[in-house]
Design an enzyme around this catalytic site. Structure first.
Site, PDB file in Angstrom:
ATOM      1  N   GLU A 213      -0.860  -2.211  -2.285  1.00 50.57           N
ATOM      2  CA  GLU A 213      -0.903  -0.953  -2.968  1.00 50.57           C
ATOM      3  C   GLU A 213      -1.864  -1.290  -3.343  1.00 50.57           C
ATOM      4  O   GLU A 213      -2.580  -1.655  -4.307  1.00 50.57           O
ATOM      5  CB  GLU A 213       0.354  -0.529  -3.605  1.00 50.57           C
ATOM      6  CG  GLU A 213       1.670  -0.612  -3.164  1.00 50.57           C
ATOM      7  CD  GLU A 213       1.441   0.422  -2.358  1.00 50.57           C
ATOM      8  OE1 GLU A 213       1.346   1.384  -2.050  1.00 50.57           O
ATOM      9  OE2 GLU A 213       3.210   1.148  -1.816  1.00 50.57           O
ATOM     10  N   CYS A 247      -5.892   4.831  -8.555  1.00 47.40           N
ATOM     11  CA  CYS A 247      -5.965   4.751  -7.186  1.00 47.40           C
ATOM     12  C   CYS A 247      -5.848   5.933  -6.692  1.00 47.40           C
ATOM     13  O   CYS A 247      -7.198   6.095  -5.823  1.00 47.40           O
ATOM     14  CB  CYS A 247      -4.829   3.728  -7.208  1.00 47.40           C
ATOM     15  SG  CYS A 247      -2.886   4.680  -7.217  1.00 47.40           S
TER      16      CYS A 247
END
Ligand code: NAD
Length: 479
Positions: A213, A247
């Site tokens: 991720e 993110c």
């Protein structure tokens, strides 16, 4: 944490996972309920630790983006666990009837989780919850940059779980490096693309499958027909929540040429509505460390030096310096006011790296095709945002770009949708978690075929001859 501890805990979990490959639903449920109790009883302690690590970060924000997300994940997982973990029947092709097939979802064994600092509770415990639900043992390595949170996580997990079930390994990058070299059955890493590359290489030595991720530059496209005020508010929220240290924060905006002044004003109004002041505002997070702040300032200096125009978003009212809250120390100095950047080019660090702070380059475009081309020329983004009304254009964006996920007419929210997988693609990562897909990702899907007593399969065994040809002829006609 010594190297011995790391290996001792791994061995303990490894042996336990091999001794008990079948982890009953009741056991999984009970582990999740313990996790629920940990959060219910100690959520405030964890929130205080996050606050201590950031200096300034609203406990309410932590409640929403860490605790609520985890509580929701637990609830969703507990509700669906019986269905997710049972045998998954599949249709059997005519050729193999009357045999039957199904998928057995088994625990993989020991799952390693490496977490970043930006949402230090949610991104640590979220993957752990899914891994435990899938019947795995879990070792978690939280970030060394949030030492208070990591220490609390270690203490609480130690209190609620036996080390062979779930253990937290604290330590710096050298510990993280050793951690990624363990022979896990799966390694889920959340962090930067650069470190993700190293983690994938370390895992490859053991053929450990990974879920990565990662980060990247998530574009935010404004169409000609979008509602500029609404878009600006949602972009300001997506960008400024946690001061851009997210993110999937919109990394840069693609704006129809000619709308620069209107967007600047709309973004200014939106930012000031959300955060009437920045310095000293307990709702507005600090940049984690002075080093991270210096990087952001350096990016801006470089952009200005190369001819970009920086538009600072000032406080709406009188600037307050937070002197009323002395405990915040230098946290106030690390609250960076947002800045829009016009005229950024590919030569600037700002457009080469994920920004991860409250700086928003605004790139003007003339034609929709230029937008698609620009996005496709770069690494594949983790998220993409599109604001507009025309569904045909929306669908063209969806069809002609590849990103981990998309929110249309908003930012961030695809992450929060229980039934959507979350993950990246290409440089922004691989493999997705959340939802049933996360459960499947951290399970082994074992194919099982059960032959019937009345099977005709042996009619196709050698020696091949006329009977074989007859049956094959029949199969060609009917299958
Ligand atoms: P990072 O990559 O520097 O560190 C992440 C973790 O990796 C930390 O726990 C660290 O100890 C560990 N680590 C560092 N070096 C290592 C090595 N050589 N081997 C193994 N582990 C190592 O990332 P960060 O600065 O903590 O977080 C910010 C980055 O994370 C941003 O790029 C952001 O986009 C990304 N991120 C991605 C997601 C997502 O879900 N895709 C979520 C949050 C953050």
């Amino acid at each position: 944490m010594t190297q011995m501890d790391l290996h001792r805990i791994f061995d303990l979990q490894y042996q336990a996972s091999r001794a008990q490959t079948d982890v009953p639903l009741l056991v999984r449920r009970e582990r999740l309920l313990r996790m629920q109790a940990l959060l219910e009883e100690h959520g405030p302690v964890l929130a205080a630790a996050v606050q201590a690590d950031f200096g300034m970060r609203s406990a309410r924000l932590t409640e929403m983006v860490e605790m609520l997300v985890l509580r929701n994940l637990l609830k969703h997982t507990l509700r669906h666990l019986p269905r997710w973990s049972r045998r998954q029947r599949v249709r059997t092709p005519l050729m193999l009837m009357p045999g039957r097939g199904w998928i057995e979802r088994q625990p993989l064994g020991v799952v390693g989780v490496i977490a970043p600092w930006n949402y230090p509770v949610q991104l640590a415990l979220g993957p752990a919850i899914t891994a435990l639900a899938a019947g795995n043992r879990v070792m978690l390595k939280p970030s060394e940059l949030t030492p208070h949170t990591s220490a609390q996580l270690a203490a609480l997990v130690g209190q609620f779980f036996a080390p062979e079930e779930f253990a937290v390994i604290e330590g710096d990058v050298s510990v993280a490096t050793q951690f990624s070299g363990l022979h896990f059955d799966h390694l889920l890493f959340t962090g930067s693309t650069a470190v993700g590359r190293r983690v994938a290489q370390a895992a490859a030595a053991h053929l450990t499958p990974t879920t990565l991720e990662l980060g990247g530059k998530s574009p935010c496209i404004l169409a000609h027909d979008c509602d500029l005020d609404d878009a600006a508010l949602k972009i300001a929220h997506g960008k400024l929540v946690n001061a851009g240290q997210t993110c999937i924060a919109p990394d840069y905006v693609l704006l129809p040429r000619g709308q620069e002044a209107a967007f600047t004003e709309a973004f200014r109004r939106a930012s000031q509505r959300l955060f009437p002041r920045f310095a000293g505002n307990p709702d507005y997070a600090s940049i984690l460390t002075k080093r991270h702040l210096a990087r952001l300032r350096q990016m801006l200096r470089q952009a200005q030096g190369q001819g970009a125009h920086v538009e600072w978003i000032e406080d709406a009212g009188a600037r307050q310096d937070g002197t009323g809250e002395p405990a915040w120390g230098d946290a106030v100095e690390r609250q960076m006011a947002p800045a829009l950047v016009f005229g950024a080019t590919g030569q600037m660090q700002l457009m080469q790296e994920e920004i991860f702070g409250p700086i928003l380059p605004v790139i003007s475009y003339d034609r929709f095709d230029d937008v698609v081309q620009a996005i496709n020329a770069g690494p594949r983004p983790l998220a993409l945002y599109w604001f507009g009304r025309d569904e045909k254009t929306r669908d063209a964006v969806l069809a002609r770009t590849v990103s981990g996920g998309v929110s249309v007419n908003d930012t961030l929210l695809h992450f929060a949708h229980d039934n959507l997988p979350f993950g990246g693609v290409g440089d922004s990562g691989w493999g997705a978690y959340h939802s049933e897909q996360g459960f499947v990702r951290l399970s082994h899907q074992k194919a099982v075929f059960v032959q019937s007593r009345w099977s005709a399969a042996s009619l196709l065994y050698p020696p091949y001859g006329a009977r074989f040809d007859r049956i094959m002829g029949w199969m060609r006609r009917w299958l």
